[in-house]
Design a protein around this motif. Structure first.
Motif, PDB file in Angstrom:
ATOM      1  N   PHE A 159       0.848  -1.195   0.000  1.00 45.81           N
ATOM      2  CA  PHE A 159       0.000   0.000   0.000  1.00 45.81           C
ATOM      3  C   PHE A 159       0.880   1.239   0.000  1.00 45.81           C
ATOM      4  O   PHE A 159       1.888   1.286   0.693  1.00 45.81           O
ATOM      5  N   ARG A 160       0.551   2.229  -0.816  1.00 42.93           N
ATOM      6  CA  ARG A 160       1.270   3.500  -0.774  1.00 42.93           C
ATOM      7  C   ARG A 160       0.259   4.602  -0.535  1.00 42.93           C
ATOM      8  O   ARG A 160      -0.819   4.628  -1.151  1.00 42.93           O
ATOM      9  N   ASP A 161       0.641   5.537   0.347  1.00 42.23           N
ATOM     10  CA  ASP A 161      -0.307   6.597   0.695  1.00 42.23           C
ATOM     11  C   ASP A 161      -0.776   7.386  -0.522  1.00 42.23           C
ATOM     12  O   ASP A 161      -1.940   7.788  -0.602  1.00 42.23           O
ATOM     13  N   ASP A 162       0.132   7.612  -1.479  1.00 38.02           N
ATOM     14  CA  ASP A 162      -0.279   8.412  -2.644  1.00 38.02           C
ATOM     15  C   ASP A 162      -1.104   7.622  -3.659  1.00 38.02           C
ATOM     16  O   ASP A 162      -2.040   8.133  -4.266  1.00 38.02           O
ATOM     17  N   TRP A 163      -0.813   6.336  -3.856  1.00 43.40           N
ATOM     18  CA  TRP A 163      -1.503   5.549  -4.863  1.00 43.40           C
ATOM     19  C   TRP A 163      -2.634   4.693  -4.304  1.00 43.40           C
ATOM     20  O   TRP A 163      -3.584   4.389  -5.000  1.00 43.40           O
ATOM     21  N   GLY A 164      -2.473   4.277  -3.078  1.00 43.80           N
ATOM     22  CA  GLY A 164      -3.429   3.318  -2.523  1.00 43.80           C
ATOM     23  C   GLY A 164      -2.872   1.914  -2.611  1.00 43.80           C
ATOM     24  O   GLY A 164      -1.653   1.716  -2.588  1.00 43.80           O
ATOM     25  N   TYR A 165      -3.775   0.912  -2.793  1.00 44.74           N
ATOM     26  CA  TYR A 165      -3.319  -0.469  -2.858  1.00 44.74           C
ATOM     27  C   TYR A 165      -2.624  -0.715  -4.193  1.00 44.74           C
ATOM     28  O   TYR A 165      -3.104  -0.287  -5.240  1.00 44.74           O
ATOM     29  N   LEU A 166      -1.484  -1.420  -4.128  1.00 38.46           N
ATOM     30  CA  LEU A 166      -0.742  -1.734  -5.352  1.00 38.46           C
ATOM     31  C   LEU A 166      -1.261  -3.057  -5.919  1.00 38.46           C
ATOM     32  O   LEU A 166      -1.577  -3.985  -5.161  1.00 38.46           O
ATOM     33  N   THR A 167      -1.337  -3.106  -7.234  1.00 29.09           N
ATOM     34  CA  THR A 167      -1.883  -4.312  -7.881  1.00 29.09           C
ATOM     35  C   THR A 167      -1.044  -4.680  -9.094  1.00 29.09           C
ATOM     36  O   THR A 167      -0.318  -3.851  -9.640  1.00 29.09           O
ATOM     37  N   ALA A 168      -1.175  -5.919  -9.526  1.00 20.90           N
ATOM     38  CA  ALA A 168      -0.387  -6.414 -10.657  1.00 20.90           C
ATOM     39  C   ALA A 168      -0.731  -5.649 -11.933  1.00 20.90           C
ATOM     40  O   ALA A 168       0.140  -5.307 -12.722  1.00 20.90           O
ATOM     41  N   GLN A 228     -15.265   1.066 -13.637  1.00 21.00           N
ATOM     42  CA  GLN A 228     -13.998   0.971 -14.370  1.00 21.00           C
ATOM     43  C   GLN A 228     -12.855   1.548 -13.538  1.00 21.00           C
ATOM     44  O   GLN A 228     -11.737   1.068 -13.597  1.00 21.00           O
ATOM     45  N   VAL A 229     -13.159   2.629 -12.830  1.00 19.06           N
ATOM     46  CA  VAL A 229     -12.115   3.452 -12.224  1.00 19.06           C
ATOM     47  C   VAL A 229     -11.838   3.019 -10.783  1.00 19.06           C
ATOM     48  O   VAL A 229     -12.762   2.759 -10.010  1.00 19.06           O
ATOM     49  N   THR A 230     -10.539   2.927 -10.445  1.00 17.10           N
ATOM     50  CA  THR A 230     -10.178   2.531  -9.084  1.00 17.10           C
ATOM     51  C   THR A 230      -9.251   3.565  -8.432  1.00 17.10           C
ATOM     52  O   THR A 230      -8.896   3.438  -7.264  1.00 17.10           O
ATOM     53  N   LEU A 231      -8.907   4.577  -9.201  1.00 19.77           N
ATOM     54  CA  LEU A 231      -7.931   5.559  -8.719  1.00 19.77           C
ATOM     55  C   LEU A 231      -8.608   6.916  -8.596  1.00 19.77           C
ATOM     56  O   LEU A 231      -9.315   7.353  -9.509  1.00 19.77           O
ATOM     57  N   GLY A 232      -8.395   7.577  -7.444  1.00 16.96           N
ATOM     58  CA  GLY A 232      -8.912   8.940  -7.277  1.00 16.96           C
ATOM     59  C   GLY A 232     -10.374   9.001  -6.899  1.00 16.96           C
ATOM     60  O   GLY A 232     -11.014  10.040  -7.004  1.00 16.96           O
ATOM     61  N   ILE A 233     -10.923   7.910  -6.496  1.00 17.86           N
ATOM     62  CA  ILE A 233     -12.322   7.892  -6.035  1.00 17.86           C
ATOM     63  C   ILE A 233     -12.410   6.886  -4.881  1.00 17.86           C
ATOM     64  O   ILE A 233     -11.781   5.824  -4.921  1.00 17.86           O
TER      65      ILE A 233
END
Lengths: 351, 351
Positions: A159-168, A228-233
């Motif tokens: 997990f990164r605070d700026d990105w969130g959960y990291l995924t493949a 679709q979107v998982t980033l920024g929401i």
């Protein structure tokens, strides 16, 4: 005291998501949310060595063992399953088609009533999934959060605070969440409105897939709508947005049903009754034809034309007519011709 | 004592020819023989005046009144029948389609169980017809001879020693006889052997027509096979020849059934059961589709796959799904759409 789940008991139980309960359950078959999670400092499954994958399975299984919610869950190492068993789990939406492919250092955790499934070493180290019947994304999310938090106590998530959960796959980075609902939209299809609906959904950042997910056709007039979107929401914003869109689509299907019943009632009822007659009588039937006819009969039960004692039956059958289910039921491998006959028998007995 | 026949009683009775009895009755639905007869010194109906036609009707009716066999028969002046009533009699094979057309100085005599019908002023002054169930040309001929002889005592038939009986159309001169059998040949059709069979029949001096005679299609895999020649051959020779040919065709249909059941049993049974399912379920159905499906179900009952309590049902339905029957049953004129619904209801109730 609850009996622990066994693989064979799956064959004779109805998964929670097929129970035909919950808001709008006639149109919204089920709600599903899944989270992608990975362990810190470990290579993603596709890049990991066999030994590394085995280690990840061991770690996650250990964490699952400490979850109070997942107590009594079935833990199935993929190594021990036959190709047929794997296909059976795919058909029940408990694992993905990719997950059924080699390599085998994988395991799936299946909770009571098939509400939760956790794929270990799919594309990500963990794929947590919760399924509910009807339009119940909130409930699914509540359960999923609880499990996610229980596991996070045991596991060191990437997990990164700026990105969130990291995924493949970068398309999952952030929340790692995909929420979806399976909708039965026969009347939007019949009135040729689906293209318009799908365009609108796409513009709203959502996507539509078939009954068996990505890359499958919308057979039986089933559409799986998801974000679709998982980033920024945030997760809740995503869920609320999807929920609103689903409600809108439900309204449109309801309107289409009213219009068809008003203007073309007799033709519609005739189609439904003929489908019912064929399902009750055929001596052999392909899964494609069966799905098409079941879709009509499901509509018939929804609009009160065809009486069924058990409303979940109309959901269950879509899974039970699939090849692996039929072969597990029969206890042996069947040729396509034999399956067509076994399927017809199952349908005759059902109606 | 027998009740005298009434027009309305026809609606609720099964004609003798539909009873599903007699030799080879699964393949040979019925046997029919008709004789063309004319009165000496009277113009043929098409050339006669209205007054002359009326006189002929009166003469023949008087003669019928003296026949012991025809005692209690229904005598229907065509003047008194509606278009629907006439169509109803056409559907029951009691009058021809031509006979239902104007002019109206005509009458039909219908005996008990619809075994005998006599059209007065069709193409000829008299058209005597006897129908029997199964392959029973001999029995039909015995009955017809008796009636013909009874009437000949009362009427002065137009007859020449060199030509035989005189008729309006030269193709009937001589015996004035046409013998025919209605055959159900689904498996010869399915195995694409009908063209060959029809060619052979034609070379033997016989001809094939559809369920409703000359100019009608062979719907429902029914073929009406009959003699062509009436001159230079005796009645019994004609009947014996036709009987032998019919037996040959029956053998070929039986062989085709065996082959299909041996090599394509499952496909055949599936077709039959699906037809049954649709007939049991449809909310509306055209007569064309109904005939096609009934043909399959009739085959299904013949080969013992579909159980029916009343074997005559499968014959009766071919007549009962016709437009006029449905409207007489309902007691009013129905639009084609309404008929499609009434027909479906009748079929659902039947199965």
């Amino acid at each position: 005291m609850k009996q622990p789940l066994t693989f064979d008991s799956l064959l004779h139980q109805t998964g929670e998501w097929l129970r035909s309960t919950g808001p709008h359950h006639t149109i919204v078959l089920s709600s599903r949310i899944r989270l992608a999670r990975n362990l810190n400092g470990q290579p993603f499954p596709h890049w990991a060595s066999s030994a590394q994958r085995t280690k990840i399975v061991r770690k996650v299984v250990a964490a699952v063992g400490k979850s109070s919610f997942l107590k009594g869950s079935l833990i199935l190492p993929m190594k021990k399953l036959s190709a047929l068993d794997k296909q059976f789990l795919v058909e029940r939406h408990l694992i993905s088609r990719d997950f059924a492919q080699p390599p085998d250092e994988k395991a799936v955790v299946i909770s009571d009533r098939e509400i939760v499934s956790i794929m270990i070493n799919e594309e990500d180290h963990l794929r947590l999934q919760v399924m509910q019947s009807g339009l119940r994304l909130d409930e699914a999310w509540a359960i999923l959060q609880r499990i996610d938090q229980e596991l996070e106590k045991q596991l060191d998530y990437a997990f990164r605070d700026d990105w969130g959960y990291l995924t493949a796959c970068p398309t999952n980075v952030g929340t790692g969440m995909r929420a979806s609902c399976m909708l039965h939209l026969p009347c939007l299809v019949m009135t040729r409105q689906m293209e318009r609906v799908l365009n609108a959904i796409s513009k709203l950042g959502m996507t539509a897939r078939g009954f068996y997910g990505e890359g499958t056709e919308a057979s039986g007039n089933f559409y799986q709508l998801s974000n679709q979107v998982t980033l920024g929401i945030s997760e809740t914003d995503t869920i609320n947005q999807l929920d609103r869109i689903i409600q809108k689509v439900v309204e449109q299907e309801e309107a289409a049903r009213k219009v068809l019943l008003k203007n073309h009632r007799e033709i519609l009822e005739d189609k439904i009754w003929r489908a019912y007659g064929t399902l009750r009588s055929a001596a052999q039937i392909s899964s494609g034809e069966a799905v098409k006819l079941l879709s009509l009969v499901r509509l018939g039960t929804d609009i009160g034309r065809i009486p069924v004692k058990d409303p979940a039956l109309m959901n269950r059958l879509f899974v039970q007519i699939q090849p692996a289910y039929l072969q597990k039921l029969e206890g042996k491998i069947l040729s396509p011709d034999e399956r067509d006959k076994r399927r017809a028998q199952l349908l005759r007995e059902a109606f």
